[in-house]
Write an enzyme that holds these catalytic residues in place. Sequence first.
Site, PDB file in Angstrom:
ATOM      1  CD  GLU A  30       0.920  -1.078   4.751  1.00  0.00           C
ATOM      2  OE1 GLU A  30       0.323  -0.116   4.366  1.00  0.00           O
ATOM      3  OE2 GLU A  30       0.358  -1.724   5.505  1.00  0.00           O
ATOM      4  CG  ASP A  73      -5.181   4.747   4.891  1.00  0.00           C
ATOM      5  OD1 ASP A  73      -6.507   5.512   4.979  1.00  0.00           O
ATOM      6  OD2 ASP A  73      -4.808   4.530   6.153  1.00  0.00           O
TER       7      ASP A  73
END
Length: 141
Positions: free
Chosen positions: A8, A17
């Site tokens: 991540e 994102d």
Amino acid sequence: MVFIAREEGFEPEVYEDLGGLRTIGFGHLLLGGETIKGPLTREEGLGLLRTDISERVQPGLNLITADLNQNQVNAVGSLIFNVGIGNFGKSRSLGKLNAGDFAGFNIEAAEFRLVNGKRRPSLEARRAREKDLFNKKGGGE
């Protein structure tokens, strides 16, 4: 947790994102009316990640009936964290996994490479790293 954190990366401020979802820390999705003021410290981000694993990953891992080693648990946990329990729970990859068809699981898991219908090389690379970890013998990373 280490594998997911590495995949991540850490962002101390809220960002969107690949799917346009508001996210902070180590991939923590801001759900509903949730707000978190940044910047987060790395330790705060790790705290959110621990909670996310407990609340958003563990329920998905609980759907698995096959015996997995720790590397396999870590790889599947990363997949669940990334695609969500809903997508994982209704996926062919879960069926393959529970049938003990690990080769089939790897093929099906690799299909989680699209965001809003677009192929994402970064997700293909992540699925490849998860596959490598899944197929690695022994303990945990």
